[in-house]
Design an enzyme around this catalytic site. Structure first.
Site, PDB file in Angstrom:
ATOM      1  N   LYS A  35       0.824  -1.220   0.000  1.00  0.00           N
ATOM      2  CA  LYS A  35       0.000   0.000   0.000  1.00  0.00           C
ATOM      3  C   LYS A  35       0.851   1.261   0.000  1.00  0.00           C
ATOM      4  O   LYS A  35       0.429   2.284  -0.513  1.00  0.00           O
ATOM      5  CB  LYS A  35      -0.979  -0.005   1.163  1.00  0.00           C
ATOM      6  CG  LYS A  35      -0.346   0.162   2.521  1.00  0.00           C
ATOM      7  CD  LYS A  35      -1.406   0.057   3.613  1.00  0.00           C
ATOM      8  CE  LYS A  35      -0.780   0.266   4.974  1.00  0.00           C
ATOM      9  NZ  LYS A  35      -1.444  -0.516   6.032  1.00  0.00           N
ATOM     10  N   ARG A 130      -7.941   0.394  16.452  1.00  0.00           N
ATOM     11  CA  ARG A 130      -8.296   0.596  15.048  1.00  0.00           C
ATOM     12  C   ARG A 130      -9.224  -0.574  14.718  1.00  0.00           C
ATOM     13  O   ARG A 130     -10.188  -0.788  15.441  1.00  0.00           O
ATOM     14  CB  ARG A 130      -7.037   0.682  14.161  1.00  0.00           C
ATOM     15  CG  ARG A 130      -7.313   1.418  12.842  1.00  0.00           C
ATOM     16  CD  ARG A 130      -6.096   1.539  11.950  1.00  0.00           C
ATOM     17  NE  ARG A 130      -5.739   0.258  11.327  1.00  0.00           N
ATOM     18  CZ  ARG A 130      -4.801   0.102  10.401  1.00  0.00           C
ATOM     19  NH1 ARG A 130      -4.101   1.152   9.986  1.00  0.00           N
ATOM     20  NH2 ARG A 130      -4.539  -1.079   9.878  1.00  0.00           N
TER      21      ARG A 130
HETATM   22  C1  LIG Z   1      -0.588  -1.344   6.481  1.00  0.00           C
HETATM   23  C2  LIG Z   1      -0.889  -2.586   7.178  1.00  0.00           C
HETATM   24  C3  LIG Z   1       0.150  -3.480   7.452  1.00  0.00           C
HETATM   25  C4  LIG Z   1       1.592  -3.191   7.114  1.00  0.00           C
HETATM   26  O1  LIG Z   1       2.113  -2.281   8.031  1.00  0.00           O
HETATM   27  P1  LIG Z   1       3.687  -1.888   8.005  1.00  0.00           P
HETATM   28  O2  LIG Z   1       3.861  -1.104   9.250  1.00  0.00           O
HETATM   29  O3  LIG Z   1       3.910  -1.123   6.769  1.00  0.00           O
HETATM   30  O4  LIG Z   1       4.443  -3.155   8.016  1.00  0.00           O
HETATM   31  C5  LIG Z   1      -0.181  -4.665   8.075  1.00  0.00           C
HETATM   32  N1  LIG Z   1      -1.447  -4.948   8.423  1.00  0.00           N
HETATM   33  C6  LIG Z   1      -2.476  -4.111   8.170  1.00  0.00           C
HETATM   34  C7  LIG Z   1      -3.848  -4.499   8.578  1.00  0.00           C
HETATM   35  C8  LIG Z   1      -2.217  -2.903   7.540  1.00  0.00           C
HETATM   36  O5  LIG Z   1      -3.228  -2.063   7.300  1.00  0.00           O
END
Ligand SMILES: *Cc1c(COP(=O)(O)O)cnc(C)c1O
Length: 367
Positions: A35, A130
């Site tokens: 992302k 969250r």
């Molecule tokens: C963005 C996201 C991740 C990845 O997070 P990083 O800190 O970039 O490793 C993992 N799990 C969920 C649910 C996310 O939204």
């Protein structure tokens, strides 16, 4: 002309190799998260080359982009699927993270209609507040989900260190494992995956204190930028410069550091204190908040410091490099995750893929 962002695919593949190696040693499979790069397919291929078993992204549009580029690896929808998008999620992704029975019901209906199985992970809120159901409501969600055909409950997950900065610990990870064991006992099912952490969990994994049943991690930032995300420390053996943002000097002038006149708010409603440092050499660059949002840029040259940004300009102090810079020169910056995300999203920042993979044929299903 425009600011540009070279993307070093070999460095990303290398980082993925380091992170997946660390996780593999602790029995943890890694889903690489794209992302931060808007689902850039070549980055996904580099991650797969570096050993991630699947790709995860929060945005459906990014996943569609991966599929359009013939990325055949399993793809996980990370952001909770919208109730209105169940058909697309089932058609395009292999699995999703969920916390709402209404959405699971819609996914089930879509799966049956399409004759396509959809795997779900049930998300539990272990304190970051969250996504995720509260632990005491998990049993009800499982019992509802078990009545739905077309979807398979593959495991439990939790997400920490995002909205509230809650640190993954042996305690909260044990809580996840205990919840999984209770669900298995109460419902006579077995959960294959316990998805514990994102990039904030690397220290816990490396310490060897991650509970054994936690066998899945979803990792973005640590692969892209080579940092764990609790202290944002560089992760040993990884590159921090797979992405370097370049912008051009439009104006280079010596100016007093203090503004003159009565001061009100700036273009973004903020008020920044300014220290009198006398006359300084200032460069104005062709990149701004429209391109990097609130993200931070760290100049590659330690003699340069960032003064501030408006929508289209970045102001930097280049006094220490006086005599070496000219109008038209480019300066390089390391973006933090927020700046990377914004720069990847900005159509004004040109992305340049370095080396490695060009997308031809199908990726991610290699034997
Ligand atoms: C963005 C996201 C991740 C990845 O997070 P990083 O800190 O970039 O490793 C993992 N799990 C969920 C649910 C996310 O939204």
């Amino acid at each position: 002309m425009s600011p540009y962002l070279p993307i070093d695919l070999d460095k990303i593949a290398h980082n993925a190799r380091v992170i997946t190696g660390l996780c593999r040693d602790q029995g943890i499979a890694v889903t690489g998260v794209t992302k931060g790069v808007c689902g850039q397919p070549e980055v996904a291929v580099a991650m797969l080359r570096g050993g991630v078993g699947a790709i995860g992204d929060s945005r459906f549009e990014n996943i569609a982009r991966l599929r359009a580029a013939r990325i055949g690896a399993p793809v996980m929808q990370l952001r909770l699927p919208p109730l209105s998008g169940a058909d697309d999620i089932v058609a395009t992704t292999d699995s999703s993270l969920n916390s709402e029975l209404a959405v699971l019901t819609a996914l089930s209906e879509a799966a049956l209609k399409q004759g396509r199985a959809h795997d779900v992970f049930l998300m539990v809120d272990l304190g970051d507040r969250r996504e995720g159901i509260m632990p005491d409501a998990l049993g009800g969600l499982v019992s509802g989900a078990l009545r739905l055909r077309g979807i398979r409950i593959m495991g439990l997950g939790t997400n920490l260190a995002c909205l509230s900065g809650v640190v993954p610990s042996e305690d909260n990870m044990n809580r996840l494992v205990d919840l999984a064991a209770a669900i298995e006992r109460d419902f006579g099912i077995s959960l294959i995956w316990i998805s514990g952490v994102n990039s904030s969990g690397l220290d816990l994994i490396a310490s060897g204190h991650m509970p054994e049943r936690v066998n899945h991690a979803r990792i973005g930032e640590a692969i892209l930028l080579g940092r764990e995300t609790i202290h944002r420390r560089a992760w040993p053996g990884t590159f921090q410069d797979a992405f370097v943002l370049h912008a051009e000097i439009l104006e280079l002038q010596a100016k007093p550091s203090l503004p003159v006149g009565r001061r009100s708010q700036d273009a973004f409603g903020g008020r920044s204190p300014v220290e009198d440092q006398g006359t300084r050499l200032r460069a104005l660059l062709n990149i701004g908040r429209e391109d990097v949002g609130d993200g931070a840029l760290t100049p590659s040259d330690p003699g340069i410091s960032v003064l501030g940004a408006s929508s289209g300009y970045l102001a930097v102090d280049v006094t220490e490099g006086a005599g070496t810079f000219r109008v038209g020169d480019e300066l390089a910056f390391a973006p933090n995750y927020g700046a990377l995300l914004a720069a990847m999203t900005s159509e004004y920042v040109k992305k340049r893929l370095l080396s490695g993979d060009t997308i031809t044929g199908e990726h991610g299903r290699a034997g």
